[in-house]
Design a protein around this motif. Structure first.
Motif, PDB file in Angstrom:
ATOM      1  N   VAL A   9       0.868  -1.195   0.000  1.00 20.75           N
ATOM      2  CA  VAL A   9       0.000   0.000   0.000  1.00 20.75           C
ATOM      3  C   VAL A   9       0.896   1.234   0.000  1.00 20.75           C
ATOM      4  O   VAL A   9       2.112   1.133   0.175  1.00 20.75           O
ATOM      5  N   ASP A  10       0.301   2.388  -0.154  1.00 21.52           N
ATOM      6  CA  ASP A  10       1.081   3.624  -0.134  1.00 21.52           C
ATOM      7  C   ASP A  10       1.489   3.975   1.297  1.00 21.52           C
ATOM      8  O   ASP A  10       0.758   3.690   2.248  1.00 21.52           O
ATOM      9  N   SER A  11       2.647   4.607   1.433  1.00 20.80           N
ATOM     10  CA  SER A  11       3.179   4.878   2.774  1.00 20.80           C
ATOM     11  C   SER A  11       2.386   5.958   3.508  1.00 20.80           C
ATOM     12  O   SER A  11       2.536   6.133   4.719  1.00 20.80           O
ATOM     13  N   GLN A  12       1.539   6.697   2.802  1.00 18.09           N
ATOM     14  CA  GLN A  12       0.685   7.692   3.474  1.00 18.09           C
ATOM     15  C   GLN A  12      -0.652   7.095   3.920  1.00 18.09           C
ATOM     16  O   GLN A  12      -1.455   7.779   4.540  1.00 18.09           O
ATOM     17  N   TYR A  13      -0.878   5.859   3.552  1.00 15.42           N
ATOM     18  CA  TYR A  13      -2.172   5.214   3.843  1.00 15.42           C
ATOM     19  C   TYR A  13      -3.317   6.118   3.390  1.00 15.42           C
ATOM     20  O   TYR A  13      -4.308   6.298   4.107  1.00 15.42           O
ATOM     21  N   ARG A  35       3.059  -3.977   3.584  1.00 14.61           N
ATOM     22  CA  ARG A  35       4.295  -3.252   3.272  1.00 14.61           C
ATOM     23  C   ARG A  35       3.949  -1.966   2.549  1.00 14.61           C
ATOM     24  O   ARG A  35       2.995  -1.920   1.780  1.00 14.61           O
ATOM     25  N   THR A  36       4.725  -0.932   2.835  1.00 14.43           N
ATOM     26  CA  THR A  36       4.396   0.380   2.270  1.00 14.43           C
ATOM     27  C   THR A  36       5.402   0.786   1.188  1.00 14.43           C
ATOM     28  O   THR A  36       6.583   0.447   1.253  1.00 14.43           O
ATOM     29  N   ASP A  38       6.631   4.273  -0.913  1.00 15.03           N
ATOM     30  CA  ASP A  38       6.591   5.739  -0.912  1.00 15.03           C
ATOM     31  C   ASP A  38       6.401   6.221  -2.353  1.00 15.03           C
ATOM     32  O   ASP A  38       7.354   6.311  -3.126  1.00 15.03           O
ATOM     33  N   TRP A 201      -7.731   0.978   9.455  1.00 11.70           N
ATOM     34  CA  TRP A 201      -6.972   1.681   8.400  1.00 11.70           C
ATOM     35  C   TRP A 201      -6.817   3.164   8.755  1.00 11.70           C
ATOM     36  O   TRP A 201      -5.729   3.734   8.647  1.00 11.70           O
ATOM     37  N   ARG A 206       0.390   8.312  10.026  1.00 13.84           N
ATOM     38  CA  ARG A 206       0.759   8.785   8.689  1.00 13.84           C
ATOM     39  C   ARG A 206       1.924   9.773   8.758  1.00 13.84           C
ATOM     40  O   ARG A 206       1.976  10.594   9.681  1.00 13.84           O
TER      41      ARG A 206
END
Ligand SMILES: N[C@@H](CCC(=O)N[C@@H](CS)C(=O)NCC(=O)O)C(=O)O
Length: 211
Positions: A9-13, A35-36, A38, A201, A206
């Protein structure tokens, strides 16, 4: 199936599509590694993710040797491949309705997606007044939800489905910005947002927004 599961997923959720898949896995109570990537640092274009994900987008699911992106395809795979609570209705028509709404939300309403991006929802940011195009898109959204969600019904398809999460996210872009949303639809969006998997979530820590 015993293969390990990893969700990128994206690191900013802040990706609504990543959130949708996270919720589906969480509802199914399937153990998985999160796992994120960026996106701001182009992490999706660099190895190892770029070599893993053909489309170089999040969300991407890795299940053993199998790699899949596109959030609604992932949600359907999760539903088909794993037991546990359903994320799509069992009834053929209700399931088709859920898929319809998911596909529509991913392909239409662009002015809302641009002018009320998910920083409104996940970072508490506020945007300026909607443009005429966004007003028109919002009116279309309200009319569609009004038609698809009978009065007194809690969920889009009778029973809860992953389409409720996607629809609540779209409505909450406006609700959380303080835009005028019909009360019944705002109430639906707020109620759906309280789903425990959605709240898990929302609760992720963040990184600050870059200036
Ligand atoms: N239709 C896709 C949309 C996925 C998407 O737009 N992901 C964005 C993050 S929200 C992304 O990976 N952007 C990087 C890129 O497209 O290069 C889905 O439902 O998964």
């Amino acid at each position: 199936m015993t293969d390990t599961l990893t969700l990128f997923v994206d690191s900013q959720y802040a990706s609504p599509y990543a959130m949708s898949v996270f919720v589906a896995l969480d509802v199914k109570q399937i153990p998985f590694e999160l796992r994120t990537i960026d996106l701001g640092a182009a992490g999706h274009l660099a190895p190892p993710f770029a070599a893993l994900s053909a489309t170089r987008r999040v969300p991407t699911l890795v299940h053993g040797e199998f790699t899949l992106s596109e959030s609604s395809a992932i949600a359907e795979y999760i539903e088909d491949a794993f037991p546990g609570p359903r994320v799509y209705p069992a009834d053929a028509r209700a399931k088709a309705r859920a898929r319809q709404v998911q596909a529509w939300l991913r392909s239409d309403l662009m002015p809302i997606r641009v002018e009320r991006n998910t920083e409104v929802v996940f970072y508490g940011k506020h945007g300026p007044a909607l443009s005429d195009a966004a007003h028109a898109a919002a009116a279309k959204l309200y009319a569609a939800v009004d038609a698809l969600l009978p009065a007194g019904q809690q969920n889009l398809c009778g029973e809860w489905s992953i389409a409720d999460v996607d629809l609540a996210l779209m409505l909450n872009r406006l609700v959380m910005n303080g835009d005028a949303v019909p009360a019944r639809l705002a109430e639906y969006a707020r109620r759906q947002w309280q789903h425990p998997s959605v709240q898990r979530w929302v609760a992720f820590e963040r990184p600050p927004l870059s200036a």
